[in-house]
Write a protein that holds these residues in place. Structure first.
Motif, PDB file in Angstrom:
ATOM      1  N   ALA A 165      48.416  59.929  45.267  1.00  0.00           N
ATOM      2  CA  ALA A 165      48.216  61.367  45.058  1.00  0.00           C
ATOM      3  C   ALA A 165      48.369  62.105  46.385  1.00  0.00           C
ATOM      4  O   ALA A 165      48.010  61.598  47.447  1.00  0.00           O
ATOM      5  CB  ALA A 165      46.838  61.625  44.473  1.00  0.00           C
ATOM      6  N   ASP A 166      48.895  63.308  46.326  1.00  0.00           N
ATOM      7  CA  ASP A 166      49.027  64.127  47.530  1.00  0.00           C
ATOM      8  C   ASP A 166      47.712  64.799  47.884  1.00  0.00           C
ATOM      9  O   ASP A 166      47.467  65.130  49.045  1.00  0.00           O
ATOM     10  CB  ASP A 166      50.121  65.177  47.311  1.00  0.00           C
ATOM     11  CG  ASP A 166      51.487  64.532  47.111  1.00  0.00           C
ATOM     12  OD1 ASP A 166      52.126  64.190  48.116  1.00  0.00           O
ATOM     13  OD2 ASP A 166      51.878  64.324  45.948  1.00  0.00           O
TER      14      ASP A 166
ATOM     15  N   ALA B   9      55.300  61.397  35.948  1.00  0.00           N
ATOM     16  CA  ALA B   9      55.819  62.742  36.221  1.00  0.00           C
ATOM     17  C   ALA B   9      56.168  62.911  37.692  1.00  0.00           C
ATOM     18  O   ALA B   9      57.186  63.511  38.041  1.00  0.00           O
ATOM     19  CB  ALA B   9      54.791  63.785  35.800  1.00  0.00           C
ATOM     20  N   LYS B  10      55.327  62.389  38.585  1.00  0.00           N
ATOM     21  CA  LYS B  10      55.596  62.492  40.023  1.00  0.00           C
ATOM     22  C   LYS B  10      56.870  61.751  40.387  1.00  0.00           C
ATOM     23  O   LYS B  10      57.712  62.260  41.143  1.00  0.00           O
ATOM     24  CB  LYS B  10      54.412  61.927  40.817  1.00  0.00           C
ATOM     25  CG  LYS B  10      54.611  61.935  42.332  1.00  0.00           C
ATOM     26  CD  LYS B  10      53.378  61.391  43.041  1.00  0.00           C
ATOM     27  CE  LYS B  10      53.633  61.204  44.528  1.00  0.00           C
ATOM     28  NZ  LYS B  10      53.871  62.488  45.230  1.00  0.00           N
ATOM     29  N   ARG B  11      57.035  60.556  39.831  1.00  0.00           N
ATOM     30  CA  ARG B  11      58.230  59.760  40.135  1.00  0.00           C
ATOM     31  C   ARG B  11      59.494  60.420  39.592  1.00  0.00           C
ATOM     32  O   ARG B  11      60.538  60.424  40.242  1.00  0.00           O
ATOM     33  CB  ARG B  11      58.065  58.358  39.554  1.00  0.00           C
ATOM     34  CG  ARG B  11      59.206  57.415  39.884  1.00  0.00           C
ATOM     35  CD  ARG B  11      58.884  55.988  39.485  1.00  0.00           C
ATOM     36  NE  ARG B  11      58.634  55.870  38.049  1.00  0.00           N
ATOM     37  CZ  ARG B  11      57.442  55.666  37.517  1.00  0.00           C
ATOM     38  NH1 ARG B  11      56.374  55.572  38.295  1.00  0.00           N
ATOM     39  NH2 ARG B  11      57.303  55.563  36.207  1.00  0.00           N
ATOM     40  N   ARG B  12      59.391  61.009  38.404  1.00  0.00           N
ATOM     41  CA  ARG B  12      60.569  61.604  37.783  1.00  0.00           C
ATOM     42  C   ARG B  12      60.971  62.933  38.426  1.00  0.00           C
ATOM     43  O   ARG B  12      62.156  63.277  38.463  1.00  0.00           O
ATOM     44  CB  ARG B  12      60.295  61.845  36.296  1.00  0.00           C
ATOM     45  CG  ARG B  12      60.247  60.584  35.441  1.00  0.00           C
ATOM     46  CD  ARG B  12      61.638  60.026  35.174  1.00  0.00           C
ATOM     47  NE  ARG B  12      62.484  60.986  34.474  1.00  0.00           N
ATOM     48  CZ  ARG B  12      62.538  61.122  33.164  1.00  0.00           C
ATOM     49  NH1 ARG B  12      61.788  60.338  32.398  1.00  0.00           N
ATOM     50  NH2 ARG B  12      63.331  62.009  32.597  1.00  0.00           N
ATOM     51  N   THR B  13      59.987  63.701  38.906  1.00  0.00           N
ATOM     52  CA  THR B  13      60.277  65.061  39.380  1.00  0.00           C
ATOM     53  C   THR B  13      60.206  65.221  40.882  1.00  0.00           C
ATOM     54  O   THR B  13      60.790  66.157  41.431  1.00  0.00           O
ATOM     55  CB  THR B  13      59.294  66.060  38.748  1.00  0.00           C
ATOM     56  OG1 THR B  13      57.970  65.801  39.258  1.00  0.00           O
ATOM     57  CG2 THR B  13      59.284  65.944  37.229  1.00  0.00           C
ATOM     58  N   GLY B  14      59.473  64.327  41.560  1.00  0.00           N
ATOM     59  CA  GLY B  14      59.295  64.473  43.003  1.00  0.00           C
ATOM     60  C   GLY B  14      58.293  65.541  43.389  1.00  0.00           C
ATOM     61  O   GLY B  14      58.093  65.810  44.577  1.00  0.00           O
ATOM     62  N   ALA B  15      57.636  66.150  42.412  1.00  0.00           N
ATOM     63  CA  ALA B  15      56.648  67.198  42.701  1.00  0.00           C
ATOM     64  C   ALA B  15      55.365  66.579  43.245  1.00  0.00           C
ATOM     65  O   ALA B  15      55.012  65.448  42.891  1.00  0.00           O
ATOM     66  CB  ALA B  15      56.352  68.001  41.434  1.00  0.00           C
ATOM     67  N   PRO B  16      54.639  67.299  44.107  1.00  0.00           N
ATOM     68  CA  PRO B  16      53.366  66.779  44.624  1.00  0.00           C
ATOM     69  C   PRO B  16      52.341  66.634  43.503  1.00  0.00           C
ATOM     70  O   PRO B  16      52.328  67.413  42.544  1.00  0.00           O
ATOM     71  CB  PRO B  16      52.933  67.833  45.651  1.00  0.00           C
ATOM     72  CG  PRO B  16      53.671  69.069  45.271  1.00  0.00           C
ATOM     73  CD  PRO B  16      54.963  68.622  44.673  1.00  0.00           C
TER      74      PRO B  16
END
Length: 241
Positions: free
Chosen positions: A90-91, A53-60
């Protein structure tokens, strides 16, 4: 967005199912115009879905770590490798137990914080229901697995029932040991005193707690057990190991 899959039966099945399910869910959300502002994952084992999900969306990515084996440094070598891989990407990593902060830092977490488990005190409140049946009701809530110690609890109920026949127990939750526990309850002669409730909603759990006289926590190990705090908010005592 919650993603679940059946327990893996062949190596890698869970990983493939999670990644495929995550991709499908993200595609569907994107087609609806939804873009997440943050991704919140629970425990490092969620990394297939969380990192996809992080890779696909760029969200933290925020990971809440509450796996007891992390606190006790009982991870296998592959699990430690996966934890390092996940924490470093992880951020923010937050923990529900203070001693765990240092553990996740040693495993590569760059930014960490500690946040106690929270309880909805409007839902779990001392507005207890009065009963006139004379029954003494105990409740235990948790997955029916070895770590939770339910087999010892059933032995304790059998022993206590010899002097207090009005004692009953609600077991809330489910898991791989349910069949064994049901058999044990029959062999101990307490099957009529044990109610296997299965998984219930938080609303139903709160109702059951309000109908109970005490909460029991037979776990062999825990971090900060959420259910004990919920029992406290309800105003019933906890008997724990």
């Amino acid at each position: 967005l919650r993603i679940g899959y059946p327990p893996p039966r062949v190596p890698g099945q869970g990983l493939l199912a999670t990644r495929a399910g995550t991709k499908q869910a993200l595609d569907r959300l994107a087609s609806d115009g939804f873009a997440p502002e943050v991704i919140h994952a629970h425990v490092f084992l969620s990394s297939p879905a969380a990192l996809t999900a992080k890779r696909r969306t760029g969200a933290p990515l925020l990971i809440t770590e509450h796996l007891t084996r992390v606190t006790e440094s009982q991870l296998s070598l592959p699990e430690r490798a996966l934890a390092r891989f996940t924490y470093r990407r992880a951020d923010l990593v937050t923990t529900t137990a203070e001693p765990m902060v240092e553990r996740v830092r040693k495993l590569g977490a760059r930014r960490t914080t500690h946040t106690w488990n929270a309880v909805d005190t409007e839902l779990f409140s001392p507005a207890r229901r009065r009963r006139s049946d004379g029954e003494i009701r105990a409740i235990a809530a948790g997955s029916l697995n070895e770590k939770k110690g339910h087999r010892y609890l059933l032995e304790a109920v059998a022993e206590a029932s010899s002097s207090e026949p009005r004692l009953s127990l609600d077991l809330v939750g489910d898991g791989e040991l349910r069949g064994e526990l049901e058999t044990q309850a029959h062999s101990l002669g307490i099957a009529d005193a044990i109610r296997f409730r299965g998984y219930v909603t938080h609303e139903r759990l709160a109702e059951l707690m309000r109908e109970s006289d005490l909460h029991v926590l037979p776990s062999l190990r825990e971090n900060q057990p959420h259910v004990a705090a919920e029992a406290m908010a309800t105003g019933i005592p906890t008997v724990g190991t």
